[in-house]
Design a protein around this motif. Sequence first.
Motif, short mmCIF file in Angstrom:
data_model
loop_
_atom_site.label_atom_id
_atom_site.label_comp_id
_atom_site.label_asym_id
_atom_site.label_seq_id
_atom_site.Cartn_x
_atom_site.Cartn_y
_atom_site.Cartn_z
N GLN A 137 2.81 1.17 -3.56
CA GLN A 137 1.93 1.36 -4.71
C GLN A 137 0.71 2.17 -4.28
O GLN A 137 -0.33 1.62 -3.91
CB GLN A 137 1.47 0.01 -5.26
CG GLN A 137 2.60 -0.95 -5.58
CD GLN A 137 2.09 -2.32 -5.99
OE1 GLN A 137 1.27 -2.46 -6.91
NE2 GLN A 137 2.55 -3.36 -5.31
N PRO A 138 0.84 3.50 -4.30
CA PRO A 138 -0.27 4.35 -3.83
C PRO A 138 -1.57 4.10 -4.58
O PRO A 138 -2.65 4.32 -4.03
CB PRO A 138 0.25 5.77 -4.08
CG PRO A 138 1.75 5.63 -4.13
CD PRO A 138 2.00 4.28 -4.72
N ASN A 139 -1.50 3.67 -5.83
CA ASN A 139 -2.72 3.44 -6.62
C ASN A 139 -3.05 1.95 -6.74
O ASN A 139 -3.66 1.53 -7.72
CB ASN A 139 -2.54 4.04 -8.02
CG ASN A 139 -2.34 5.55 -7.97
OD1 ASN A 139 -3.00 6.23 -7.19
ND2 ASN A 139 -1.44 6.06 -8.80
N CYS A 181 -7.96 -4.77 -0.91
CA CYS A 181 -8.63 -3.51 -1.24
C CYS A 181 -10.07 -3.55 -0.73
O CYS A 181 -10.80 -4.52 -0.98
CB CYS A 181 -8.63 -3.28 -2.75
SG CYS A 181 -7.01 -2.89 -3.44
N CYS A 218 -5.19 0.26 -5.11
CA CYS A 218 -6.65 0.13 -5.13
C CYS A 218 -7.23 1.31 -5.92
O CYS A 218 -6.99 2.47 -5.60
CB CYS A 218 -7.22 0.11 -3.72
SG CYS A 218 -6.57 -1.24 -2.69
N GLN A 219 -8.02 1.04 -6.93
CA GLN A 219 -8.55 2.08 -7.82
C GLN A 219 -9.95 2.52 -7.40
O GLN A 219 -10.56 1.95 -6.50
CB GLN A 219 -8.56 1.55 -9.27
CG GLN A 219 -7.21 1.10 -9.79
CD GLN A 219 -7.26 0.60 -11.21
OE1 GLN A 219 -8.05 1.06 -12.03
NE2 GLN A 219 -6.39 -0.37 -11.52
N ASN A 220 -10.40 3.61 -8.05
CA ASN A 220 -11.77 4.10 -7.90
C ASN A 220 -12.15 4.37 -6.44
O ASN A 220 -13.26 4.04 -5.99
CB ASN A 220 -12.77 3.11 -8.52
CG ASN A 220 -12.51 2.91 -10.00
OD1 ASN A 220 -12.50 3.89 -10.76
ND2 ASN A 220 -12.30 1.68 -10.41
N CYS A 263 0.83 -1.22 0.00
CA CYS A 263 0.00 0.00 0.00
C CYS A 263 0.86 1.26 0.00
O CYS A 263 0.46 2.30 -0.54
CB CYS A 263 -0.92 -0.01 1.22
SG CYS A 263 -2.11 -1.39 1.24
N CYS A 298 -6.65 0.72 0.59
CA CYS A 298 -5.67 -0.37 0.61
C CYS A 298 -5.33 -0.73 2.06
O CYS A 298 -5.02 0.14 2.87
CB CYS A 298 -4.42 0.05 -0.15
SG CYS A 298 -3.14 -1.23 -0.26
N SER A 304 -11.31 -2.38 -9.66
CA SER A 304 -11.38 -1.84 -11.03
C SER A 304 -12.60 -2.34 -11.79
O SER A 304 -12.83 -1.92 -12.93
CB SER A 304 -10.11 -2.23 -11.80
OG SER A 304 -10.00 -3.63 -11.90
N ASP A 342 -8.48 -5.07 -7.20
CA ASP A 342 -8.02 -3.68 -7.12
C ASP A 342 -9.14 -2.68 -7.32
O ASP A 342 -8.90 -1.52 -7.65
CB ASP A 342 -6.90 -3.45 -8.14
CG ASP A 342 -7.36 -3.71 -9.57
OD1 ASP A 342 -8.51 -4.21 -9.74
OD2 ASP A 342 -6.59 -3.44 -10.50
#
Length: 413
Positions: free
Chosen positions: A272-274, A291, A276-278, A269, A282, A303, A301
């Motif tokens: 990789q700041p992104n 996520c 988890c999307q939308n 987490c 994290c 998405s 993730d």
Amino acid sequence: MCCKFPLWYKTFFDFEDHFSIFNLTEHSLLLVTLDFSQNMGQLPGVSSGKVIILVICFVKISYGNFCTDDVDECRLQPNACQNGGTCLNTCNGYKCICVNGWSGPDCSENIDDCAAEPCTAGSTCIDRVASFVCSCPPGKTGLLCHVDDACISNPCKMGAQCETNPIDGKFICTCPSGYKGRTCVEDIDECVIGTNPCENGGLCINTEGSFTCTCALGFGGTNCEGNIGDCLNHRCQNGATCIDGVNTYICQCPAEWTGPFCTDDVDECRLQPNACQNGGTCHNVHNGYNCVCVNGWSGPDCSENIDDCAAEPCTAGSTCIDRVASFVCSCPPGKTGLLCHVDDACISNPCKMGAQCETNPINGKFICTCPSGYKGKTCAEIDKCVIGPNPCENGGSPVSALQVTPVHTVRHQ
């Protein structure tokens, strides 16, 4: 012309008036008729008045109608000369020219090179082809065993190989590795001649006839040529790969682990700041991450948009349009409402004066939004407070009945 007339032909030739020759089979059979009817008293043992018939067979050694062409035996017999001999055709025959060491009509006889007794007395001569070997008795050496063997006293030391010079009779020592000198008794210091035989910084120590190497840390072998494998007892964990170094090793960790021995969990987490999307949240866990998705999204993730139309919420005949955490029903004519489940009360145009009509999604009744100056359920009533002169005198302000607020009078006693 190589062929000669045979003797019998010459003899009969002297009596040519008394015989005839018939060639029955070409070059192989002759029929000779001798007529001794007269004057044959010259031939011993033959009386006059007799006829003698002779049948003569002969071997064909020549070609041609008159036996004048010589036969090439070298061509007819390719192996007439043995052991590499060369065949030469001659008149009425052939001869062989033999290579060195062979003799005889067809070069099949090995010439005895020991016949002349070339070896010194007491030795044994062994015949070969165009050569010989002398087998010497103890104390003798050389090609002919004519030289005293200088090696019989073992002058060469340290296991050196000894040979006697066949010319001057002196010994020659071929020294083993690590020794030198006429008799191979001198030690060679391998540590000071040429380059250091110990590789990778090893220390060379001279010994009798050889040397040893004291290797630097991490190396081994006779010449310190090999890197010692440090991964034999490595401490890499969690599926890490050990990579050998010089007197050390490193652990190549899987993506989920870190640290010298791959024992520390990686915070995906943070790295990789992104992840988890939308808008998902994290949460780092052991050997990975999870996520927590906001409403409407799913997947590892976040998405994947959840299909809100999957349950077919819209009434039959309508079209469901999926959105994020919601859906919209596109209704066919005559239907309305969130799920297109209500009959459209506005289809009969109940609202007048250009009012906007809407169907109540709960009870299915129409609702008219009247334009300025009109009122009522269908907007058919004129609002006199808006249209025409002010009906209120003495500066009063008109108020629509729909906007009047009851006034309560308080009396004081």
